[in-house]
Design a protein around this motif. Structure first.
Motif, mmCIF file in Angstrom:
data_model
loop_
_atom_site.group_PDB
_atom_site.id
_atom_site.type_symbol
_atom_site.label_atom_id
_atom_site.label_comp_id
_atom_site.label_asym_id
_atom_site.label_seq_id
_atom_site.Cartn_x
_atom_site.Cartn_y
_atom_site.Cartn_z
ATOM 1 N N TYR A 8 0.851 -1.194 0.000
ATOM 2 C CA TYR A 8 0.000 0.000 0.000
ATOM 3 C C TYR A 8 0.882 1.238 0.000
ATOM 4 O O TYR A 8 1.802 1.363 0.818
ATOM 5 N N ALA A 9 0.618 2.172 -0.912
ATOM 6 C CA ALA A 9 1.295 3.466 -0.966
ATOM 7 C C ALA A 9 0.229 4.547 -0.959
ATOM 8 O O ALA A 9 -0.692 4.521 -1.774
ATOM 9 N N GLY A 10 0.356 5.505 -0.038
ATOM 10 C CA GLY A 10 -0.641 6.557 0.096
ATOM 11 C C GLY A 10 -0.585 7.132 1.491
ATOM 12 O O GLY A 10 0.423 7.011 2.204
ATOM 13 N N HIS A 11 -1.681 7.775 1.919
ATOM 14 C CA HIS A 11 -1.745 8.365 3.246
ATOM 15 C C HIS A 11 -2.205 7.328 4.280
ATOM 16 O O HIS A 11 -3.056 6.478 3.991
ATOM 17 N N ALA A 50 -12.687 12.517 3.910
ATOM 18 C CA ALA A 50 -12.596 13.930 4.280
ATOM 19 C C ALA A 50 -11.964 14.098 5.657
ATOM 20 O O ALA A 50 -11.173 15.015 5.877
ATOM 21 N N LEU A 51 -12.317 13.216 6.616
ATOM 22 C CA LEU A 51 -11.743 13.209 7.968
ATOM 23 C C LEU A 51 -11.815 14.601 8.607
ATOM 24 O O LEU A 51 -10.821 15.148 9.062
ATOM 25 N N GLU A 52 -13.043 15.166 8.638
ATOM 26 C CA GLU A 52 -13.203 16.481 9.249
ATOM 27 C C GLU A 52 -13.043 16.422 10.762
ATOM 28 O O GLU A 52 -12.576 17.377 11.382
ATOM 29 N N THR A 53 -13.431 15.283 11.367
ATOM 30 C CA THR A 53 -13.250 15.091 12.809
ATOM 31 C C THR A 53 -12.537 13.773 13.050
ATOM 32 O O THR A 53 -12.455 12.923 12.149
ATOM 33 N N ASP A 54 -12.046 13.588 14.270
ATOM 34 C CA ASP A 54 -11.350 12.339 14.575
ATOM 35 C C ASP A 54 -12.304 11.150 14.577
ATOM 36 O O ASP A 54 -11.881 10.011 14.330
ATOM 37 N N ASN A 55 -13.603 11.365 14.803
ATOM 38 C CA ASN A 55 -14.561 10.253 14.756
ATOM 39 C C ASN A 55 -14.754 9.722 13.339
ATOM 40 O O ASN A 55 -15.128 8.559 13.137
ATOM 41 N N PHE A 67 -4.187 15.453 6.948
ATOM 42 C CA PHE A 67 -5.489 15.380 7.624
ATOM 43 C C PHE A 67 -5.362 15.751 9.103
ATOM 44 O O PHE A 67 -6.266 16.343 9.677
ATOM 45 N N ALA A 68 -4.241 15.377 9.718
ATOM 46 C CA ALA A 68 -4.083 15.624 11.149
ATOM 47 C C ALA A 68 -4.050 17.110 11.474
ATOM 48 O O ALA A 68 -4.384 17.518 12.584
ATOM 49 N N LYS A 69 -3.648 17.959 10.492
ATOM 50 C CA LYS A 69 -3.541 19.393 10.756
ATOM 51 C C LYS A 69 -4.900 20.084 10.738
ATOM 52 O O LYS A 69 -5.085 21.105 11.383
#
Length: 620
Positions: A95-98, A114-119, A154-156
């Motif tokens: 696997y290559a990616g995020h 999208a991962l707008e929230t950690d949930n 995404f974490a930022k």
């Protein structure tokens, strides 16, 4: 006869099960670059194509390369691969990616996340345990390679719903619970990996270089990968492997058998032995089993011919049996003094059966002749293959002997030259002599710079990067063409001079590299520009497309300004006609309009009395 049937049955079982013990290897390769919510990653798609090609060259039975997968596509790909892993001894997922680490658990991120929230991680990303579950059915080796330790954007931007929830850099350390399972990270747990400056990441390039080495144990191969990545990243990125294997070596590609000193066996020797054994038995069951194992190729055609011969023999036997039965029936009817009509019918049936038997006999003879001719061709082909193999081995041995002799002669000449120079040079004050080391022979052929430039220009013309002639003058045009080659070929050659490295790099390209650019009114057709021809009434527009020429409307005729001015002057100079004022005058007889040229006004009587306005019509 019973022993013969048992021998045929055993041969069929051996043919059917002979390949069942072959090691089956399957691989799933995923590369996610085109993320919708964060900037695109440059290398994962290129890395997936490179690693997938490596698995195919390594002889894997099934290699599935999937690019830019959404969450639905990833779920489907893992589910289908789990079915293939159940029938395999070795299963590999790359696997290559995020990727993201949340509370100590690792997740792989699809392109539509999208991962707008950690949930959202639990719904839009795939846990690493889901990947391990897909390769769990493999019997001997389970390998997961994760090039997903990049700095996660995404974490930022992700909102935390739980303040104490931890989101780390890179991926978290993992300990597989299944035996014979390895998980390889592009970077050590808690650190991030680099995409590198080329079109492939340093980790993917090292994998392709080291993993397919025949006979090399995986643990040692990943050790070499670690050393290569550390060296190429300035000791900033360190790959890491988790899990454990047994004491035996576990290579991804089995070692090739040592070459024998005598003539090597042809790859078709096993097929030939099986064919000769089936030829000795010669039953339909044996030939059917042979074709089930070897469906294609020269020997498969021979086996089909043998089956046709057997079918012809069976047809002939059936026809002969039918003719015999017809003769018996004819004799029975004659003995019972049957009616003449019945005897005639029986005689006709007997004749038809005899004709069928004769036809079957002829067909059998034809098939036997075909089988004999095919067998003769097989023997001739095997003899020719054996002769070609012997000639090839003799040529290779002669070449090796010549290379060894040339090497020995060069070493001897170098030693003699060094000894001669040492003898000619006088000894120093301390009696010590210094012997100059011989410069190693240049690896490049001696060629004038002009010829090198001409060769590079010729190759640049071949790949479509240079239109000027190859005159050996390495001017600005030639330098621009080499810069253009670097752009489209992904190389970093020095464009300021024509070198052997540039010549070798351009020769390695089999076809056109630089795109064909045509002038306005021309289009690209293969490696040439051809003029665009439009049908009558059309023309080539600015976009190099044919469009209809618009019709021109005739200009309206202008009026004669001079005549118009004269008409206006005549109207203005004409005397004005009396116009009605629109006033009314009233008297005892009634009311009427004021006559043209008259108006209502004041009038004075002879006695100086003024009549009121509107009661008297005044005319000039």
């Amino acid at each position: 006869m019973g022993a013969f049937r048992w021998f045929s049955l055993l041969f069929v079982v051996w043919l059917t099960c002979g390949s069942a013990h072959a090691e089956r290897r399957v691989a799933l390769v995923i590369g996610n670059s085109a993320y919708k919510s964060v900037p695109r990653l440059a290398n994962p798609v290129n890395d997936a194509a490179l690693v997938g090609g490596m698995f195919k060259k390594a002889g894997f039975d099934s290699v599935d390369v999937k690019l830019d997968l959404t969450v639905v596509d990833m779920r489907k790909a893992l589910r289908e691969f789990a079915g293939k892993a159940r029938e395999a001894e070795v299963a590999v997922i790359y696997y290559a990616g995020h990727g993201i680490e949340l509370d100590g658990n690792n997740y792989l991120i699809p392109t539509d996340a999208a991962l707008e929230t950690d949930n959202d991680v639990f719904d839009e990303a795939f846990p690493l345990d889901r990947v391990l579950f897909a390769i769990e059915p493999a019997k001997q080796l389970r390998l997961v390679i994760l090039d997903a330790c990049r700095d996660n954007p995404f974490a930022k931007t992700m909102k935390r719903t739980v303040a104490a929830r931890a989101i780390g850099r890179g991926l978290a350390k993992v300990e597989p619970t299944s035996s014979n399972t390895m998980i390889a990270y592009a970077a050590k747990a808690g650190s991030t990996a680099s995409d590198g400056d080329s079109k492939n990441s340093p980790f993917a390039a090292a994998l392709v270089e080291r993993l397919p080495t025949p006979g090399l144990d995986l643990r040692k191969a990943f050790g070499f990968v670690r050393d290569d990545v550390l060296k190429n990243t300035g000791y900033k990125q360190e790959p890491y492997v988790y899990g454990s294997l047994g004491g035996d070596d576990v290579p991804l590609v089995q070692a090739k058998p040592a070459a024998a000193s005598g003539p090597q066996a042809s790859p078709d020797d096993a097929v030939r032995r099986d064919y000769e054994l089936a030829l000795q038995i010669g039953t339909r069951e044996v030939w059917t089993a042979f074709l089930a194992k070897y469906a294609d190729g020269f020997y498969a055609s021979l086996a089909k011919g043998q089956l046709n011969r057997i079918a012809a023999e069976e047809t002939r036997a059936a026809a002969a049996d039918k003719a015999r039965q017809a003769e018996d029936e004819k004799a029975r009817l004659a003995a019972e003094r049957a009616r003449k009509a019945e005897q005639d019918r029986a005689a006709a049936a007997a004749k038809a059966a005899e004709d069928a038997r004769i036809a079957a006999e002829k067909a059998k003879q034809v098939e036997e002749a075909k089988a004999a001719a095919a067998e003769q061709r097989r023997k001739e082909a095997e003899a020719a293959a054996a002769k070609a193999l012997a000639d090839k081995q003799a040529a290779e041995k002669a070449l090796a002997d010549k290379q060894a002799a040339d090497k020995a002669a060069a070493e001897k000449a170098a030693a003699e030259l060094a000894a001669k120079k040492a003898a000619e040079k006088p000894a120093g004050a301390g009696g010590e002599q210094k012997v100059a080391a011989l410069a190693p022979p240049s690896a490049q052929p001696a060629m004038p710079p002009l010829e090198v430039a001409k060769s590079v220009q010729s190759e640049l013309r071949r790949v479509g990067c240079l239109t000027a002639s190859a005159d050996g003058d390495w001017n600005a045009t030639s330098q621009r063409s080499l810069t253009l080659f670097n752009k489209y070929a992904g190389t970093k050659l020095d464009a300021r001079l024509a070198s052997f490295d540039a010549l070798d790099a351009i020769k390695a390209k089999p076809g056109r590299v630089c795109p064909l650019v045509c002038d306005h009114g021309f289009r690209a057709d293969g490696d040439a520009c051809v003029k665009i021809t439009c049908r009558a009434g059309s023309r080539v527009n600015d976009d190099n497309e044919c469009e209809k020429i618009p019709e021109r409307k005739p200009a309206a005729a202008r009026e004669n300004a001079k005549g118009r001015d004269e008409q206006r002057k005549q109207v203005e100079s004409a005397p004005t006609k009396p116009q009605s004022t629109g006033q009314m005058v009233c008297n005892a007889a009634g009311c009427r309009p004021v006559r043209p040229g008259c108006k209502l006004g004041y009038a004075r009587s002879g006695q100086g009395v003024t009549v009121a306005e509107g009661t008297r019509e005044v005319c000039n």
